[in-house]
Design a protein around this motif. Sequence first.
Motif, PDB file in Angstrom:
ATOM      1  N   LEU A 124       0.825  -1.207   0.000  1.00  0.00           N
ATOM      2  CA  LEU A 124       0.000   0.000   0.000  1.00  0.00           C
ATOM      3  C   LEU A 124       0.862   1.261   0.000  1.00  0.00           C
ATOM      4  O   LEU A 124       0.563   2.232  -0.702  1.00  0.00           O
ATOM      5  N   ARG A 125       1.929   1.251   0.805  1.00  0.00           N
ATOM      6  CA  ARG A 125       2.826   2.415   0.882  1.00  0.00           C
ATOM      7  C   ARG A 125       3.442   2.696  -0.477  1.00  0.00           C
ATOM      8  O   ARG A 125       3.456   3.841  -0.954  1.00  0.00           O
ATOM      9  N   ILE A 126       3.902   1.631  -1.136  1.00  0.00           N
ATOM     10  CA  ILE A 126       4.530   1.793  -2.454  1.00  0.00           C
ATOM     11  C   ILE A 126       3.494   2.226  -3.490  1.00  0.00           C
ATOM     12  O   ILE A 126       3.766   3.095  -4.323  1.00  0.00           O
ATOM     13  N   GLN A 127       2.300   1.662  -3.429  1.00  0.00           N
ATOM     14  CA  GLN A 127       1.206   2.062  -4.328  1.00  0.00           C
ATOM     15  C   GLN A 127       0.903   3.542  -4.203  1.00  0.00           C
ATOM     16  O   GLN A 127       0.608   4.214  -5.189  1.00  0.00           O
ATOM     17  N   LYS A 128       0.955   4.054  -2.983  1.00  0.00           N
ATOM     18  CA  LYS A 128       0.653   5.467  -2.730  1.00  0.00           C
ATOM     19  C   LYS A 128       1.855   6.367  -3.024  1.00  0.00           C
ATOM     20  O   LYS A 128       1.760   7.585  -2.911  1.00  0.00           O
ATOM     21  N   GLY A 129       2.996   5.741  -3.368  1.00  0.00           N
ATOM     22  CA  GLY A 129       4.196   6.518  -3.690  1.00  0.00           C
ATOM     23  C   GLY A 129       4.826   7.179  -2.484  1.00  0.00           C
ATOM     24  O   GLY A 129       5.431   8.247  -2.603  1.00  0.00           O
ATOM     25  N   LEU A 130       4.693   6.545  -1.325  1.00  0.00           N
ATOM     26  CA  LEU A 130       5.240   7.110  -0.095  1.00  0.00           C
ATOM     27  C   LEU A 130       6.531   6.412   0.311  1.00  0.00           C
ATOM     28  O   LEU A 130       6.677   5.205   0.144  1.00  0.00           O
ATOM     29  N   THR A 131       7.442   7.179   0.869  1.00  0.00           N
ATOM     30  CA  THR A 131       8.640   6.589   1.470  1.00  0.00           C
ATOM     31  C   THR A 131       8.287   6.197   2.901  1.00  0.00           C
ATOM     32  O   THR A 131       7.251   6.614   3.442  1.00  0.00           O
TER      33      THR A 131
END
Length: 177
Positions: free
Chosen positions: A10-17
């Motif tokens: 989910l974090r990667i999908q949202k483009g978050l570090t």
Amino acid sequence: MDIGHKIKQLRIQKGLTLEELASRSELTKGFLSQTERNLTSPSIATLNDIVEALGTSLSEFFKEDKEERIVFRKRDFFVDERDHCTVNWIVPNTQKNEMEPILLELPQGGESFAMDPHSGEEFGYIIEGSVVLISGEKSYTLHKGETFYLSGKNRHYLKNEKKTTAKVLWISTPPLF
């Protein structure tokens, strides 16, 4: 469910570090890293903070899209040995489906469970041996390779009057077994 992996996805999908997620959820980058690698488990409250920071809810997070299962192997079967017959549940958890197939084995003198009147339909295919189908006041003898198809309006059951085991593929709709 692999919670850590799902958080990372989910974090990667949202483009978050990790740092951005840490800031949004008010947790440390180290804690989140350990959570993503399943080295630690967050409390429900903390997990709620993480999934909210990822723009979702706990119910959505735990919701799994079940892939339709099409093939069932012998290892998936559940065998129920009863007094007068053996029921092989050849498709697991069919209560949720439109129909329910079983493989019924009747030893010499064996009988199936009696099916009380219902609004569904049933189909049977005699794989091995022969059986007597009792439906209401009538009885029918069926041999290997023959079938039956009936509505559930009468009480009915199968019995084996022969010395060899009979095997019947029996399908009911709706699931009743």
